[in-house]
Write a protein that holds these residues in place. Structure first.
Motif, PDB file in Angstrom:
ATOM      1  N   SER A   1       0.833  -1.209   0.000  1.00 41.63           N
ATOM      2  CA  SER A   1       0.000   0.000   0.000  1.00 41.63           C
ATOM      3  C   SER A   1       0.865   1.254   0.000  1.00 41.63           C
ATOM      4  CB  SER A   1      -0.918   0.010   1.216  1.00 41.63           C
ATOM      5  OG  SER A   1      -1.859  -1.022   1.127  1.00 41.63           O
ATOM      6  N   TYR A   2       1.938   1.226   0.754  1.00 38.41           N
ATOM      7  CA  TYR A   2       2.839   2.381   0.785  1.00 38.41           C
ATOM      8  C   TYR A   2       3.443   2.643  -0.593  1.00 38.41           C
ATOM      9  CZ  TYR A   2       6.809   5.368   1.739  1.00 38.41           C
ATOM     10  OH  TYR A   2       7.715   6.389   1.692  1.00 38.41           O
ATOM     11  N   LEU A   3       3.902   1.586  -1.263  1.00 38.78           N
ATOM     12  CA  LEU A   3       4.525   1.759  -2.574  1.00 38.78           C
ATOM     13  C   LEU A   3       3.541   2.269  -3.613  1.00 38.78           C
ATOM     14  CD1 LEU A   3       6.835  -1.366  -2.760  1.00 38.78           C
ATOM     15  CD2 LEU A   3       7.507   1.000  -2.431  1.00 38.78           C
ATOM     16  N   VAL A   4       2.282   1.871  -3.498  1.00 37.54           N
ATOM     17  CA  VAL A   4       1.276   2.328  -4.456  1.00 37.54           C
ATOM     18  C   VAL A   4       0.879   3.773  -4.186  1.00 37.54           C
ATOM     19  CG1 VAL A   4      -1.123   1.963  -5.179  1.00 37.54           C
ATOM     20  CG2 VAL A   4       0.407   0.027  -4.962  1.00 37.54           C
ATOM     21  N   HIS A   5       0.860   4.184  -2.933  1.00 37.50           N
ATOM     22  CA  HIS A   5       0.435   5.533  -2.585  1.00 37.50           C
ATOM     23  C   HIS A   5       1.578   6.545  -2.578  1.00 37.50           C
ATOM     24  CE1 HIS A   5      -3.745   4.841  -1.884  1.00 37.50           C
ATOM     25  NE2 HIS A   5      -3.432   3.714  -1.291  1.00 37.50           N
ATOM     26  N   CYS A   6       2.806   6.109  -2.497  1.00 38.26           N
ATOM     27  CA  CYS A   6       3.945   7.016  -2.542  1.00 38.26           C
ATOM     28  C   CYS A   6       4.152   7.472  -3.990  1.00 38.26           C
ATOM     29  CB  CYS A   6       5.193   6.304  -2.017  1.00 38.26           C
ATOM     30  SG  CYS A   6       6.707   7.248  -2.241  1.00 38.26           S
ATOM     31  N   VAL A   7       3.991   8.764  -4.213  1.00 35.84           N
ATOM     32  CA  VAL A   7       4.086   9.302  -5.579  1.00 35.84           C
ATOM     33  C   VAL A   7       5.460   9.041  -6.180  1.00 35.84           C
ATOM     34  CG1 VAL A   7       4.007  11.433  -6.914  1.00 35.84           C
ATOM     35  CG2 VAL A   7       2.359  11.046  -5.102  1.00 35.84           C
ATOM     36  N   TRP A   8       6.507   9.215  -5.400  1.00 32.64           N
ATOM     37  CA  TRP A   8       7.855   9.048  -5.932  1.00 32.64           C
ATOM     38  C   TRP A   8       8.177   7.584  -6.187  1.00 32.64           C
ATOM     39  CZ3 TRP A   8       9.605  13.154  -8.031  1.00 32.64           C
ATOM     40  CH2 TRP A   8       9.211  14.393  -7.554  1.00 32.64           C
ATOM     41  N   CYS A   9       7.656   6.680  -5.354  1.00 37.12           N
ATOM     42  CA  CYS A   9       7.875   5.239  -5.583  1.00 37.12           C
ATOM     43  C   CYS A   9       7.181   4.792  -6.862  1.00 37.12           C
ATOM     44  CB  CYS A   9       7.350   4.423  -4.403  1.00 37.12           C
ATOM     45  SG  CYS A   9       8.101   4.820  -2.830  1.00 37.12           S
TER      46      CYS A   9
ATOM     47  N   THR B   1       7.040  12.513 -13.663  1.00 32.31           N
ATOM     48  CA  THR B   1       5.867  11.773 -13.183  1.00 32.31           C
ATOM     49  C   THR B   1       5.626  12.063 -11.710  1.00 32.31           C
ATOM     50  OG1 THR B   1       6.363  10.012 -14.767  1.00 32.31           O
ATOM     51  CG2 THR B   1       4.824   9.490 -13.010  1.00 32.31           C
ATOM     52  N   GLY B   2       6.681  12.115 -10.908  1.00 27.31           N
ATOM     53  CA  GLY B   2       6.534  12.442  -9.494  1.00 27.31           C
ATOM     54  C   GLY B   2       5.980  13.833  -9.273  1.00 27.31           C
ATOM     55  N   LEU B   3       6.456  14.788 -10.047  1.00 34.13           N
ATOM     56  CA  LEU B   3       5.945  16.155  -9.915  1.00 34.13           C
ATOM     57  C   LEU B   3       4.475  16.244 -10.320  1.00 34.13           C
ATOM     58  CD1 LEU B   3       8.949  18.244 -11.290  1.00 34.13           C
ATOM     59  CD2 LEU B   3       8.198  18.007  -8.910  1.00 34.13           C
ATOM     60  N   LEU B   4       4.113  15.548 -11.386  1.00 34.57           N
ATOM     61  CA  LEU B   4       2.705  15.539 -11.805  1.00 34.57           C
ATOM     62  C   LEU B   4       1.823  14.841 -10.785  1.00 34.57           C
ATOM     63  CD1 LEU B   4       3.130  14.781 -15.618  1.00 34.57           C
ATOM     64  CD2 LEU B   4       2.443  16.935 -14.556  1.00 34.57           C
TER      65      LEU B   4
ATOM     66  N   LEU C   1      15.271   8.453 -15.317  1.00 28.71           N
ATOM     67  CA  LEU C   1      15.271   9.335 -14.156  1.00 28.71           C
ATOM     68  C   LEU C   1      14.529  10.646 -14.427  1.00 28.71           C
ATOM     69  CD1 LEU C   1      18.926   8.762 -12.934  1.00 28.71           C
ATOM     70  CD2 LEU C   1      16.820   7.812 -11.968  1.00 28.71           C
ATOM     71  N   ALA C   2      14.699  11.195 -15.628  1.00 30.46           N
ATOM     72  CA  ALA C   2      14.003  12.434 -15.969  1.00 30.46           C
ATOM     73  C   ALA C   2      12.492  12.216 -16.042  1.00 30.46           C
ATOM     74  CB  ALA C   2      14.519  12.975 -17.299  1.00 30.46           C
ATOM     75  N   MET C   3      12.075  11.118 -16.662  1.00 33.12           N
ATOM     76  CA  MET C   3      10.645  10.820 -16.746  1.00 33.12           C
ATOM     77  C   MET C   3      10.069  10.501 -15.377  1.00 33.12           C
ATOM     78  SD  MET C   3      10.331   8.604 -20.209  1.00 33.12           S
ATOM     79  CE  MET C   3      10.810   9.263 -21.774  1.00 33.12           C
TER      80      MET C   3
ATOM     81  N   SER D   1       6.353   6.636  -9.387  1.00 33.33           N
ATOM     82  CA  SER D   1       6.895   7.280 -10.583  1.00 33.33           C
ATOM     83  C   SER D   1       8.043   6.488 -11.199  1.00 33.33           C
ATOM     84  CB  SER D   1       7.354   8.699 -10.261  1.00 33.33           C
ATOM     85  OG  SER D   1       8.529   8.696  -9.476  1.00 33.33           O
ATOM     86  N   ILE D   2       8.798   5.775 -10.378  1.00 34.76           N
ATOM     87  CA  ILE D   2       9.890   4.949 -10.903  1.00 34.76           C
ATOM     88  C   ILE D   2       9.345   3.877 -11.836  1.00 34.76           C
ATOM     89  CG2 ILE D   2      11.623   3.219 -10.253  1.00 34.76           C
ATOM     90  CD1 ILE D   2      12.598   5.983  -9.716  1.00 34.76           C
TER      91      ILE D   2
END
Length: 72
Positions: free
Chosen positions: A18-26, A63-66, A57-59, A28-29
């Motif tokens: 659940s943490y990995l799905v809800h963490c935006v930065w996780c 994705t994390g920012l979005l 890494l750029a994408m 985005s990878i």
């Protein structure tokens, strides 16, 4: 029913999944990896395949920012 809701219902709110799905930065990878590979392999010549990692890494960063826009 969203994917995130399904994960919480199945694994519980405190699980690592659940943490990995809800963490935006996780997330985005994993979301950006296929795009970076497809862009590099589909567009660039063979001797530019070293660009997979910087493109990934750029994408991922984009994705994390979005994804953070969704939280606001």
């Amino acid at each position: 029913l969203s994917f995130r809701r399904w994960v919480i219902d199945r694994y519980g709110e405190e699980s690592a999944t659940s943490y990995l799905v809800h963490c935006v930065w996780c997330t985005s990878i994993w979301v950006s990896m296929p795009g970076a590979i497809a862009w590099t392999v589909g567009v660039l010549p063979l001797h530019y395949y070293w660009l997979v990692l910087p493109a990934w890494l750029a994408m991922s960063h984009l994705t994390g920012l979005l994804g953070r826009l969704e939280e606001d």
